[in-house]
Scaffold this motif. Structure first.
Motif, PDB file in Angstrom:
ATOM      1  N   THR A 104       0.853  -1.176   0.000  1.00 32.11           N
ATOM      2  CA  THR A 104       0.000   0.000   0.000  1.00 32.11           C
ATOM      3  C   THR A 104       0.893   1.231   0.000  1.00 32.11           C
ATOM      4  OG1 THR A 104      -1.777  -1.148   1.170  1.00 32.11           O
ATOM      5  CG2 THR A 104      -1.803   1.252   1.230  1.00 32.11           C
ATOM      6  N   THR A 105       0.675   2.115  -0.975  1.00 32.06           N
ATOM      7  CA  THR A 105       1.533   3.279  -1.171  1.00 32.06           C
ATOM      8  C   THR A 105       0.708   4.548  -1.072  1.00 32.06           C
ATOM      9  OG1 THR A 105       2.909   1.984  -2.680  1.00 32.06           O
ATOM     10  CG2 THR A 105       3.182   4.377  -2.748  1.00 32.06           C
ATOM     11  N   THR A 106       1.299   5.590  -0.466  1.00 31.60           N
ATOM     12  CA  THR A 106       0.667   6.902  -0.388  1.00 31.60           C
ATOM     13  C   THR A 106       1.527   7.905  -1.142  1.00 31.60           C
ATOM     14  OG1 THR A 106      -0.340   6.433   1.753  1.00 31.60           O
ATOM     15  CG2 THR A 106      -0.126   8.744   1.141  1.00 31.60           C
ATOM     16  N   THR A 126      -3.866   7.007  -1.970  1.00 37.45           N
ATOM     17  CA  THR A 126      -3.339   5.767  -1.404  1.00 37.45           C
ATOM     18  C   THR A 126      -3.847   4.607  -2.247  1.00 37.45           C
ATOM     19  OG1 THR A 126      -3.267   6.661   0.840  1.00 37.45           O
ATOM     20  CG2 THR A 126      -3.263   4.275   0.628  1.00 37.45           C
ATOM     21  N   ARG A 135       6.068  11.097  -2.526  1.00 36.72           N
ATOM     22  CA  ARG A 135       5.809   9.843  -1.827  1.00 36.72           C
ATOM     23  C   ARG A 135       5.936  10.053  -0.325  1.00 36.72           C
ATOM     24  NH1 ARG A 135       8.530   3.796  -2.740  1.00 36.72           N
ATOM     25  NH2 ARG A 135       7.329   2.784  -1.075  1.00 36.72           N
ATOM     26  N   ASP A 136       5.015   9.458   0.407  1.00 40.34           N
ATOM     27  CA  ASP A 136       5.033   9.476   1.865  1.00 40.34           C
ATOM     28  C   ASP A 136       5.335   8.058   2.337  1.00 40.34           C
ATOM     29  OD1 ASP A 136       4.453   9.505   4.598  1.00 40.34           O
ATOM     30  OD2 ASP A 136       2.839  10.967   4.363  1.00 40.34           O
TER      31      ASP A 136
END
Length: 311
Positions: free
Chosen positions: A75-77, A82, A147-148
């Motif tokens: 899972t990417t934010t 997201t 990117r977080d």
């Protein structure tokens, strides 16, 4: 675990030679990559597609894929969004799969797909922009992605350009260039530069592919609506791909990956086939049914993953 053990045995047997040649060969490979990037500005980075829920769930839970490739469900934010993706990552290239409903808006629909082609050196995206102007696209759509990593501190990730800012029908093509700041951030867990201005795909991706069979994506076939295809062709041409356009679609070659985009109606859009090179040749054919898709590995040093047509 057989795939991983076999590859590690081969690695151990060749370790002495690797050490002896590391200096000369490593430098030569870096220089070769550098020269290659001067000839071609954009290279296949990754593609994504939304598959049916049955296939997405089968991919996510496949024990075989975890042995076959550097496989990750993540899972990417980034950029205020997201998303949960299923990734098969090689040395320089990867594929990302979503299930129906995983993404917002029209991207949640079966058959939605996208293609990211990226630069290998800082500054090459600006050259692509110049090439697009020569093709009649003087004002491409630009976007900066962040990117977080989960700590609430976003970092610049990559810049993108698209031939148009209009909403695509089912297929989103873009060119991208990673930021040097992203590589410099220890949270990215990326490799050191191999040459000045190195923002390459190989530097971005981890070396865990070496513990598995899959090495890289060498061919991908996606069905795309005609309007989306028309917006994609100039981007590929500006990036230095050799593009052949026919009534049935377009084929772009260059940089080690062939991209075939078939012109189809929206209801037939989506991923059709992915062909991958392997780290080693295998003696026998293995067929793995994964949801409504079939992965055939071997014989030889290639694998083909086909996806059933929509019902």
């Amino acid at each position: 675990m057989m795939i991983r053990r076999t590859l590690r045995m081969i690695t151990a047997l060749t370790a002495t030679c690797a050490v002896a040649l590391a200096g000369g060969v490593g430098t030569a490979q870096a220089e070769e990559s550098h020269v290659s990037s001067q000839k071609q500005l954009l290279f296949y980075n990754h593609a994504y597609s939304v598959v049916d829920r049955e296939t997405a769930d089968a991919v996510e839970n496949s024990a075989y894929l975890r042995e076959f490739a550097n496989f990750e469900v993540r899972t990417t934010t980034g950029g205020g969004m997201t998303w949960k993706g299923r990734y098969l990552k090689g040395r320089e290239t990867y594929i990302e799969l979503f299930g129906e409903g995983d993404l917002p808006g029209q991207d949640a629909l079966y058959g939605s797909a996208g293609l990211g082609v990226s630069t290998e050196r800082t500054g090459d995206l600006a050259k692509v922009t110049t090439q697009l102007a020569a093709l009649g696209i003087s004002d491409p759509a630009k976007y900066r992605q962040t990117r977080d990593f989960g700590d609430g501190v976003p970092i610049p990730w990559f810049d993108t350009i698209r031939t148009t800012g209009d909403q695509y029908e089912a297929f989103d093509p873009w060119a991208m260039e990673y930021f040097p700041e992203y590589f410099a951030d220890p949270r990215s867990q990326t490799e050191p530069a191999s040459y000045d201005g190195d923002v390459s795909r190989e530097r971005y991706l981890p070396d865990a592919y070496a513990d598995h069979l899959m090495r890289d994506i060498r061919y991908i076939n996606i069905g795309v609506p005609a309007r989306d295809l028309a917006n994609t062709v100039p981007l590929l041409k500006a990036g230095g791909f050799d593009v052949t356009v026919t009534g049935g679609g377009a084929i772009a070659t260059g940089g080690g990956t062939t991209i075939q985009l078939d012109s189809v109606a929206r209801e037939k859009a989506g991923l059709k086939q992915v062909s991958m090179s392997l780290n080693q040749s295998v003696a026998t054919r293995h067929e793995e049914r994964i949801g409504r898709s079939t992965l055939v590995v071997g014989p030889g040093a290639n694998a083909e993953w086909t996806f059933d047509a929509p019902q």
